[in-house]
Design an enzyme around this catalytic site. Structure first.
Site, PDB file in Angstrom:
ATOM      1  N   SER A   1       0.583  -2.466  -6.382  1.00  0.00           N
ATOM      2  CA  SER A   1       0.219  -1.094  -6.031  1.00  0.00           C
ATOM      3  C   SER A   1       1.647  -0.285  -5.928  1.00  0.00           C
ATOM      4  CB  SER A   1      -0.453  -0.956  -4.833  1.00  0.00           C
ATOM      5  OG  SER A   1      -1.795  -1.411  -5.062  1.00  0.00           O
TER       6      SER A   1
ATOM      7  N   ALA B   1       2.112 -11.134  -7.114  1.00  0.00           N
ATOM      8  CA  ALA B   1       2.101 -12.600  -7.299  1.00  0.00           C
ATOM      9  C   ALA B   1       0.697 -12.827  -7.074  1.00  0.00           C
ATOM     10  CB  ALA B   1       2.918 -13.102  -6.321  1.00  0.00           C
ATOM     11  N   HIS B   2      -0.093 -12.348  -6.329  1.00  0.00           N
ATOM     12  CA  HIS B   2      -1.366 -13.012  -5.488  1.00  0.00           C
ATOM     13  C   HIS B   2      -2.484 -12.952  -6.959  1.00  0.00           C
ATOM     14  CE1 HIS B   2      -4.155  -9.362  -4.889  1.00  0.00           C
ATOM     15  NE2 HIS B   2      -2.888  -8.507  -4.827  1.00  0.00           N
TER      16      HIS B   2
ATOM     17  N   CYS C   1     -12.438  -2.159  -4.966  1.00  0.00           N
ATOM     18  CA  CYS C   1     -11.996  -0.872  -4.212  1.00  0.00           C
ATOM     19  C   CYS C   1     -13.205  -0.167  -4.178  1.00  0.00           C
ATOM     20  CB  CYS C   1     -10.821  -0.399  -4.938  1.00  0.00           C
ATOM     21  SG  CYS C   1      -9.658  -1.789  -5.780  1.00  0.00           S
TER      22      CYS C   1
HETATM   23  C1  LIG Z   1      -4.755  -5.863  -8.385  1.00  0.00           C
HETATM   24  C2  LIG Z   1      -4.190  -4.973  -9.089  1.00  0.00           C
HETATM   25  C3  LIG Z   1      -3.139  -4.146  -8.531  1.00  0.00           C
HETATM   26  C4  LIG Z   1      -2.717  -3.885  -7.423  1.00  0.00           C
HETATM   27  O1  LIG Z   1      -1.905  -5.062  -7.009  1.00  0.00           O
HETATM   28  P1  LIG Z   1      -1.875  -5.386  -5.536  1.00  0.00           P
HETATM   29  O2  LIG Z   1      -0.671  -6.240  -5.441  1.00  0.00           O
HETATM   30  O3  LIG Z   1      -3.147  -5.767  -4.985  1.00  0.00           O
HETATM   31  O4  LIG Z   1      -1.338  -4.083  -4.893  1.00  0.00           O
HETATM   32  C5  LIG Z   1      -2.973  -3.134  -9.541  1.00  0.00           C
HETATM   33  N1  LIG Z   1      -3.160  -2.949 -10.946  1.00  0.00           N
HETATM   34  C6  LIG Z   1      -3.887  -3.993 -11.374  1.00  0.00           C
HETATM   35  C7  LIG Z   1      -4.541  -4.077 -12.709  1.00  0.00           C
HETATM   36  C8  LIG Z   1      -4.740  -4.847 -10.652  1.00  0.00           C
HETATM   37  O5  LIG Z   1      -5.588  -5.727 -10.931  1.00  0.00           O
END
Ligand SMILES: *Cc1c(COP(=O)(O)O)cnc(C)c1O
Length: 395
Positions: free
Chosen positions: A73, A202-203, A327
């Site tokens: 994000s 990373a997650h 979300c």
């Molecule tokens: C999960 C996701 C994000 C946000 O990433 P975070 O590390 O959770 O802030 C942004 N864009 C896409 C396409 C995602 O799948």
């Protein structure tokens, strides 16, 4: 409860044990501040440099083009806000799509309402694909940035990024891609695709939460996002998240090494699950492109069923899944992505996303297909809409 079957890997993934192992020394053993001058702190500094290199290698980028952030994000916010500012003398127009993650869409809304940006939100086709001709037509002399995601987090569609990059380059416009779902899952070369900026986290690839990066091509004018110390070439201040960065490097290298094998296995299980759901349950549709699709994504809509009820029933069998996106669940609005591909509200409401991992087995997907068959039938038996539909059908 029996065994848990985790099929929500687009929301987040398990941190791989070897990634945790790589991180551990950087909490209590090598805890020095990378900016300090003594030898001990050099350990942390060297670890960051190594991780930056591991990540750059996966993209075919230069080490100094990788800027660590606190996640996807933040990288998305940075790319859009800072590019808008840095290029404001050239124009105020940004082109993006209707199916972006909220980190992009809500940032665009902010730029539009508070900063005088003009934003074009491109439509997508029924499979969620951006049409490059339409994108090219949307370009004006005021256009300063194109931001199109690499792969969609809800329906798994992989966008024609190479063509979009070529168009952006031809017109001399910056190209940013949110590659949070794609980095480490499908091959990406920033030069081959003409990508100027790329966000990742990373997650989503078996790394830790709270660490991401923004790739910024050398020569792109972009403002610092966090002001303070000289970290990240003075563009993103703050003492580095050393264990997180080390974990990200390890996760990226691991993802690149296992990419082919994982993709092959997940694609096989994905297609088996899709075939079973679409073959054995009536009034169902697959969302997203059947072929240009992330290896681990299944997204289906069942008529006459509430996605939220489906999730609760799946949960009672130990199956973790998602409807639309994490979300938006909890709110009554159906997913903006499913609406953008043209689903009516009722159909969008009856959708589930099942995202596999390298640990998912054939038994897991067969178990889920068997349960879904029963659950969908049970929920339909309670649905007045379904009853009406069947009555009319008999006439
Ligand atoms: C999960 C996701 C994000 C946000 O990433 P975070 O590390 O959770 O802030 C942004 N864009 C896409 C396409 C995602 O799948």
């Amino acid at each position: 409860m029996g065994k848990m079957i985790y099929l929500d890997n687009a929301a987040t993934t398990k941190t791989a044990p070897e990634v945790v192992q790589a991180m551990l020394p950087y909490f209590s053993e090598y805890y020095g501040n990378p900016s300090s001058v003594y030898d001990f702190a050099g350990k942390s500094k060297a670890a960051i440099a190594e991780a930056r290199g591991q990540i750059a290698d996966v993209l075919g980028a230069k080490k100094e083009e990788i800027y660590f952030t606190a996640g996807g994000s933040e990288a998305d916010n940075w790319a859009l806000k800072a590019a808008f500012e840095a290029y404001s003398s050239r124009g105020n127009h940004i082109i993006t799509t209707k199916i972006e993650h909220h980190a992009i869409l809500h940032t665009c809304e902010y730029l539009e309402k508070q900063r005088g940006a003009r934003i074009t939100y491109l439509d997508v086709d029924e499979n969620g694909l951006v049409r490059p001709e339409e994108l090219e037509k949307a370009i004006t002399p005021e256009t300063i940035l194109i931001s199109v995601m690499f792969a969609n987090n809800e329906i798994g569609t992989i966008e024609p990024v190479k063509e979009i990059g070529r168009i952006a380059r031809k017109h001399g416009i910056l190209f940013h891609t949110d590659a949070v779902q794609a980095f480490g899952q499908v091959p990406i070369g920033v030069d081959e695709y003409n990508i100027d900026m790329l966000s990742s986290s990373a997650h989503k690839i078996n790394g830790p939460k709270g660490i991401g990066f923004l790739y910024i091509r050398k020569g792109v004018k972009i403002r610092s996002f966090v002001h303070g110390g000289a970290q990240e070439r003075k563009r993103r201040a703050g003492t580095e998240n050393v264990p997180g960065i080390v974990g990200y490097g390890a996760a990226a290298r691991r993802a690149a090494e296992t990419m082919e094998e994982r993709a092959e296995k997940e694609t096989r299980l994905r297609d088996h699950l899709i075939a079973r759901l679409c073959g054995e349950i009536p009034y169902v549709r697959l969302n997203g492109d059947p072929a240009k699709r992330l290896p681990n994504n299944v997204n289906v809509s069942f008529q006459f069923v509430e996605g939220e009820s489906l999730l609760l029933m799946l949960d009672s069998f130990g199956v973790c899944a998602s409807s639309g996106s994490a979300c938006t669940s909890g709110s009554l609005d159906p997913s903006h992505v499913l609406l953008a591909i043209g689903l009516p509200h009722e159909t969008a409401h009856g959708s589930v996303r099942l995202t596999l991992s390298e640990e998912t087995t054939l038994e897991d997907v067969d178990f889920v297909a068997d349960r879904l068959k029963e659950i969908v039938q049970n929920l339909r038996n309670m649905s007045p809409l379904y009853e009406d539909f069947m009555k009319k059908k008999k006439k």
